[in-house]
Design an enzyme around this catalytic site. Structure first.
Site, PDB file in Angstrom:
ATOM      1  N   LYS A 282       0.928  -1.061  -0.041  1.00 35.38           N
ATOM      2  CA  LYS A 282      -0.004   0.076  -0.015  1.00 35.38           C
ATOM      3  C   LYS A 282       0.898   1.147   0.015  1.00 35.38           C
ATOM      4  O   LYS A 282       2.080   1.296   0.728  1.00 35.38           O
ATOM      5  CB  LYS A 282      -0.978   0.047   1.626  1.00 35.38           C
ATOM      6  N   ASP A 293      -7.255  -3.984  10.931  1.00 36.84           N
ATOM      7  CA  ASP A 293      -7.700  -5.181   9.718  1.00 36.84           C
ATOM      8  C   ASP A 293      -8.046  -6.545  10.324  1.00 36.84           C
ATOM      9  O   ASP A 293      -8.462  -7.374   9.696  1.00 36.84           O
ATOM     10  CB  ASP A 293      -6.695  -5.053   8.892  1.00 36.84           C
ATOM     11  N   ARG A 356      -9.817 -11.868   1.899  1.00 39.58           N
ATOM     12  CA  ARG A 356     -10.488 -13.143   1.323  1.00 39.58           C
ATOM     13  C   ARG A 356      -9.855 -14.472   1.369  1.00 39.58           C
ATOM     14  O   ARG A 356     -10.449 -15.433   1.529  1.00 39.58           O
ATOM     15  CB  ARG A 356     -11.002 -12.608  -0.100  1.00 39.58           C
TER      16      ARG A 356
HETATM   17  N1  BES Z   1      -7.929  -4.179   4.384  1.00 39.57           N
HETATM   18  C1  BES Z   1      -8.273  -3.639   3.270  1.00 39.57           C
HETATM   19  C2  BES Z   1      -9.476  -2.988   2.951  1.00 39.57           C
HETATM   20  C3  BES Z   1      -9.516  -1.809   3.868  1.00 39.57           C
HETATM   21  C4  BES Z   1      -9.108  -0.572   3.391  1.00 39.57           C
HETATM   22  C5  BES Z   1     -10.245  -1.806   5.134  1.00 39.57           C
HETATM   23  C6  BES Z   1      -9.153   0.588   3.988  1.00 39.57           C
HETATM   24  C7  BES Z   1     -10.430  -0.638   5.927  1.00 39.57           C
HETATM   25  C8  BES Z   1      -9.853   0.519   5.355  1.00 39.57           C
HETATM   26  C9  BES Z   1      -8.175  -4.938   2.215  1.00 39.57           C
HETATM   27  O1  BES Z   1      -7.396  -5.955   2.527  1.00 39.57           O
HETATM   28  C10 BES Z   1      -7.778  -4.265   1.102  1.00 39.57           C
HETATM   29  O2  BES Z   1      -6.701  -4.121   0.704  1.00 39.57           O
HETATM   30  N2  BES Z   1      -8.484  -4.521  -0.104  1.00 39.57           N
HETATM   31  C11 BES Z   1      -8.276  -4.105  -1.387  1.00 39.57           C
HETATM   32  C12 BES Z   1      -8.872  -5.068  -2.373  1.00 39.57           C
HETATM   33  C13 BES Z   1      -8.153  -4.757  -3.861  1.00 39.57           C
HETATM   34  C14 BES Z   1      -6.639  -5.053  -4.060  1.00 39.57           C
HETATM   35  C15 BES Z   1      -8.817  -6.062  -4.565  1.00 39.57           C
HETATM   36  C16 BES Z   1      -9.014  -2.609  -1.695  1.00 39.57           C
HETATM   37  O3  BES Z   1     -10.068  -2.448  -1.393  1.00 39.57           O
HETATM   38  O4  BES Z   1      -8.460  -1.630  -2.227  1.00 39.57           O
HETATM   39 ZN    ZN Z   2      -6.744  -6.096   4.609  1.00 35.52          ZN
HETATM   40 MN    MN Z   3      -5.378  -5.665   1.867  1.00 32.41          MN
END
Ligand code: BES
Ligand code: ZN
Ligand code: MN
Length: 508
Positions: A282, A293, A356
């Protein structure tokens, strides 16, 4: 921990730091709410006029402090806004009471004792006020410098003691409502603590140890699969996500059983103790709050312990899928294929879609016991936050009636949520040239794509719902009502109420 008792004492004679009264927003200015008659009388019936002069309107969450009337043992009266006056012959709704009690308790941080004289018509109102006050009195200061005189260096200690006036201390229903509020809020506040604990301290192993200790204290059976057991069991999803971290993953199973149960619920929580994104790292600005998380796993943990403490006549199994998602030489790469617990293979196209993967293993494992329903809870996608905002969680399910039930249960406890679809045409976006499925699909509708991925791992014929709490799990804004900054305890009250209604056999 804040103490709470029911009291029949008169407000004037109570030794407390403050008396809390309710004020509602009327058509022609603030209106003193029921419960505060004696206080108003001591001001010669002029409380509403005084409040109006002080600029109060009765708006939700508004807090006004004024000197107590002469003859009162408490020095201060705190008037808290309840929002609009209810329609004729209607009572204040539970959520208005909960929020007002929360705002008042928070405004009284640093005080030792307060008496709440808010409107109470029945035991449900007493329960709501107790819940709101106990949740509003929360603070997380484990990492602040040492406390002196009850005050931490940077903040104030939470309100220590609450007396609820206007309730019936010897009435069974009132007692039960307060007992329930104490159990649920204590566990919910513990879930908040876990979410707020920094990820250098809350590793998967540390989380498992906390869960294990609490479970044993409440007669819940605990089983912890460590990294060796996970390899032996073939949990490729959990292992794949945890592969880059020095802190190895865990799968924790918590089993609460009641001899009087004829239903079995399985709750599955996403427990990523830190989500850096992994090799698909990220960018800065997106990882500072990623200790949150594991909020799904914290909610599941809290709900199972609360169910045990309440002695609910339903079996509840909690599954905590714990891992840290880090980049390193041993981390899973985009392009790797994982062999999951279910036997399916997954091509990892983005290591940041890790939730997931751990959930898929836990859901497949939970399915082996063929529970009556599985509910997973996860901070799963940024897409769900774009869709529903910061306070509402999304509900997806393989059963329309079950999705509706969960939405109703959430509404009943005051948790904003909204039903979301699982459009089958989004499935083909996850087709992989190499494996059975990819862990990513179309960008548009990303929250639903994640839901469709999870659905693939639900056992045949099992009712399943997925709560995406990415928005409400962590409050980056200011505190309001009974919701603090940071970890909120999102979904705990919905899960507990779902278990209660399942136990009572009144779920659709
Ligand atoms: N933990 C994140 C989602 C999240 C983002 C939770 C902000 C709380 C605040 C999750 O693991 C993630 O990174 N999801 C990605 C998925 C994508 C790579 C398909 C997302 O939502 O960008
Ligand atoms: Zn996550
Ligand atoms: Mn993630």
């Amino acid at each position: 921990m804040t103490a709470l008792t029911l009291s029949t004492a008169a407000a004037s004679g109570l030794r407390a730091d403050a008396i809390v009264v309710g004020v509602a927003k009327g058509a022609k200015g603030p209106v003193v709410a029921p419960g505060a008659e004696a206080v108003d009388k001591a001001y010669d019936g002029k409380l509403a006029a005084v409040l109006e002069t002080l600029g109060a309107s009765g708006g939700e969450g508004e807090v006004t402090k004024l000197p107590a009337p002469s003859g009162f043992k408490a020095p201060v009266v705190l008037a808290v806004g309840l929002g609009p006056v209810p329609e004729k012959d209607e009572a204040y709704d539970a959520e208005a009471l909960r929020r007002a009690a929360g705002a008042a308790a928070r405004a009284l941080a640093g005080a030792k004792k307060a008496a709440f004289a808010l409107p109470v018509e029945d035991s449900g109102d007493a329960g709501a006020i107790a819940e709101g006050a106990l949740l509003g009195a929360y603070s997380f200061d484990a990492y602040k410098e040492s406390a002196e005189d009850g005050n931490t260096k940077n903040g104030k200690a939470p309100l220590a003691e609450i007396a609820l006036l206007g309730a019936k201390p010897r009435d069974k229903a009132f007692k039960a409502a307060v007992e329930r509020a104490l159990a649920v809020t204590e566990e919910l506040n513990r879930a908040r603590d876990l979410v707020n604990t920094p990820p250098n301290d809350l590793t998967p192993e540390a989380f498992a140890a906390v869960a294990s200790a609490a479970a044993k204290e409440h007669g819940i059976k605990v089983q912890i699969l460590d990294e060796k057991a996970l390899v032996k069991g073939g949990f490729g999803g959990i292992l794949g996500v945890g592969a880059g971290s020095e802190a190895p993953p865990r799968l924790v199973k918590l089993s609460y059983t009641s001899s009087k149960a004829d239903k079995h619920l399985a709750f599955v929580g996403k427990g990523i103790t830190y989500d850096s994104g992994g090799i698909s790292l990220k960018p800065a600005g997106h990882n500072e709050t990623m200790k949150c998380d594991m909020a799904g796993a914290a909610a599941v943990f809290a709900a199972v312990v609360a169910a045990a403490r309440l002695g609910l006549k339903v079996n509840v199994t909690g599954w905590l899928a714990l891992a840290e998602n880090m980049p390193s030489g041993s981390a899973t790469r985009p392009g790797d294929v994982l062999r999951m617990y279910s036997g399916k293979t997954v091509e990892v196209l983005n290591t940041d879609a890790e939730g997931r993967l751990v959930l898929a293993d836990a859901i497949a494992k939970a399915s082996e016991e063929t529970p009556d329903a599985i509910v997973d809870v996860a901070t799963l996608t940024g897409a769900m936050m774009l869709a529903l905002g910061n306070r509402t969680f999304g509900i997806m399910a393989n059963d329309d009636a079950f999705r509706t039930s969960i939405h109703e249960v959430a509404e009943e406890v005051g948790e904003p949520s909204w039903p979301m679809p699982l459009p089958s045409d989004l499935r083909k976006g996850m087709d992989s040239a190499t494996a059975d499925i990819a862990n990513m699909g179309e960008r548009m509708g990303g929250g639903l794509v994640a839901g469709l991925f999870l659905q693939e791992f639900v056992g045949e014929g099992i009712t399943w719902a997925h709560l995406d709490i990415a928005g409400p799990a962590f409050n980056e804004g200011g505190a309001s009502g009974y919701t603090p900054k940071g970890g909120t305890g999102s979904a705990v009250r919905t899960l507990v109420r779902l278990a209660e209604r399942t136990a009572d056999g009144d779920l659709g």
